[in-house]
Design a protein around this motif. Structure first.
Motif, mmCIF file in Angstrom:
data_model
loop_
_atom_site.group_PDB
_atom_site.id
_atom_site.type_symbol
_atom_site.label_atom_id
_atom_site.label_comp_id
_atom_site.label_asym_id
_atom_site.label_seq_id
_atom_site.Cartn_x
_atom_site.Cartn_y
_atom_site.Cartn_z
ATOM 1 N N THR A 44 -13.369 10.931 -3.935
ATOM 2 C CA THR A 44 -11.733 10.664 -3.397
ATOM 3 C C THR A 44 -11.053 9.879 -4.474
ATOM 4 N N PRO A 45 -9.762 9.692 -4.205
ATOM 5 C CA PRO A 45 -8.831 8.845 -5.073
ATOM 6 C C PRO A 45 -9.362 7.350 -4.804
ATOM 7 N N ASN A 46 -8.865 6.429 -5.974
ATOM 8 C CA ASN A 46 -9.410 5.040 -5.870
ATOM 9 C C ASN A 46 -8.117 4.207 -5.937
ATOM 10 N N ALA A 47 -8.541 2.981 -6.387
ATOM 11 C CA ALA A 47 -7.319 2.204 -6.608
ATOM 12 C C ALA A 47 -6.309 2.614 -7.958
ATOM 13 N N LYS A 48 -6.926 2.891 -8.772
ATOM 14 C CA LYS A 48 -6.199 3.513 -10.169
ATOM 15 C C LYS A 48 -5.225 4.536 -9.778
ATOM 16 N N ASN A 49 -5.518 5.563 -8.842
ATOM 17 C CA ASN A 49 -4.758 6.672 -8.430
ATOM 18 C C ASN A 49 -3.365 6.035 -7.503
ATOM 19 N N SER A 50 -3.818 5.085 -6.936
ATOM 20 C CA SER A 50 -2.763 4.187 -6.177
ATOM 21 C C SER A 50 -1.801 3.619 -6.832
ATOM 22 N N ALA A 51 -2.174 2.985 -7.977
ATOM 23 C CA ALA A 51 -1.273 2.580 -9.009
ATOM 24 C C ALA A 51 -0.455 3.580 -9.575
ATOM 25 N N ARG A 52 -1.012 4.609 -9.993
ATOM 26 C CA ARG A 52 -0.221 5.831 -10.579
ATOM 27 C C ARG A 52 0.773 6.060 -9.525
ATOM 28 N N ILE A 53 0.440 6.263 -8.107
ATOM 29 C CA ILE A 53 1.447 6.566 -7.162
ATOM 30 C C ILE A 53 2.723 5.658 -7.172
ATOM 31 N N LEU A 54 2.317 4.215 -7.226
ATOM 32 C CA LEU A 54 3.311 3.386 -6.996
ATOM 33 C C LEU A 54 4.277 3.285 -8.266
#
Length: 264
Positions: A95-105
């Motif tokens: 499942t997505p991780n913090a790196k993916n959250s950074a891309r979304i941000l």
């Protein structure tokens, strides 16, 4: 307008905005993780019990009639390998991780503050048919058929070396195709909020071998969905006598997944 202005004010405070976005992402990731785990467990139970039923009652009878004896070693492989492949493939899905959250941000900030934000590539559509393109489609269709025959030919060759009879080979391929499709569907669920940046170097090779199998698995699964009594039996098996077993496996897979994430 007031809500949009509130978002813009919040976005200008980088730390608060980042915390808000990451918290919302984590909430959605946990929800996805629960769905993925449940899907893996249900798929495992479905594969295990339907495969065991077919092996003992259909394949066993076939071998007794035409070969005079049951090949227990082959039957064991045929029963346990597909469910274990389902579990192994499911545990490899992340499942997505913090790196993916950074891309979304990053993408959200682009949408809010850039004058002409571009999140995805532009798409062009041709209104008139291209004859050259049609010829390419024909050639690609031929290559697709050849690649499908190659992949299933390799599977049949391997099973023949393991002394699988024709019926056992057909049943094994049937379940491998279904497992591939179920795994693909679970992968799609797991990556619902994933921001894709680029494909890996091995992606074309993986697509070459697995997409034909996934396509066949989709056809099989659609056919099974038309047989309502099978779905009733599956629901009965999962929801009634094996509910405790499913819960145990669900907790175990979540434990293993958490341990894997600790290594990252």
């Amino acid at each position: 307008m007031a809500e949009q202005e509130h978002i813009r004010i919040l976005a200008r405070n980088n730390e608060d905005f980042k915390e808000k976005v990451f918290a919302d992402c984590d909430k959605r990731y946990k929800n996805i993780k629960g769905k993925v785990t449940t899907a893996i467990i249900r798929s495992f139970v479905f594969i295990l019990f339907t495969k065991a039923f077919i092996a003992f009652f259909i394949e066993g009878s076939f071998e007794s009639i035409f070969y005079g004896q049951i090949q227990w070693a082959v039957m064991g492989l045929n029963v346990f390998v597909p469910p274990l492949l389902m579990v192994g493939a499911g545990l490899m899905i992340k499942t997505p991780n913090a790196k993916n959250s950074a891309r979304i941000l990053f993408d959200i900030q682009k949408l809010l503050f850039e004058e002409n934000p571009q999140i995805v590539s532009n798409i062009s559509i041709k209104l008139k048919p291209d004859t050259t393109h049609s010829m390419k489609d024909f050639i690609f269709s031929i290559l697709w058929i050849l690649s499908t025959l190659l992949v299933f030919g390799l599977i049949v060759s391997l099973l023949s070396k393991l002394h699988f009879n024709p019926l056992s080979q057909s049943v094994f391929i049937f379940f491998i195709a279904i497992i591939s499709f179920l795994t693909y569907r679970i992968y799609q669920t797991a990556n619902l909020y994933t921001v894709i940046t680029r494909q890996g170097l091995l992606s074309p090779i993986i697509d070459f071998f697995f997409v034909p199998v996934i396509s066949v698995g989709r056809k099989f699964t659609e056919g099974i969905a038309q047989i309502n009594f099978i779905l009733i039996i599956i629901d009965f098996i999962i929801e009634a006598p094996f509910k405790g077993l499913v819960g145990f496996f669900e907790q175990w897979f979540m434990f293993v997944a958490n341990k894997r994430e600790e290594l990252e």
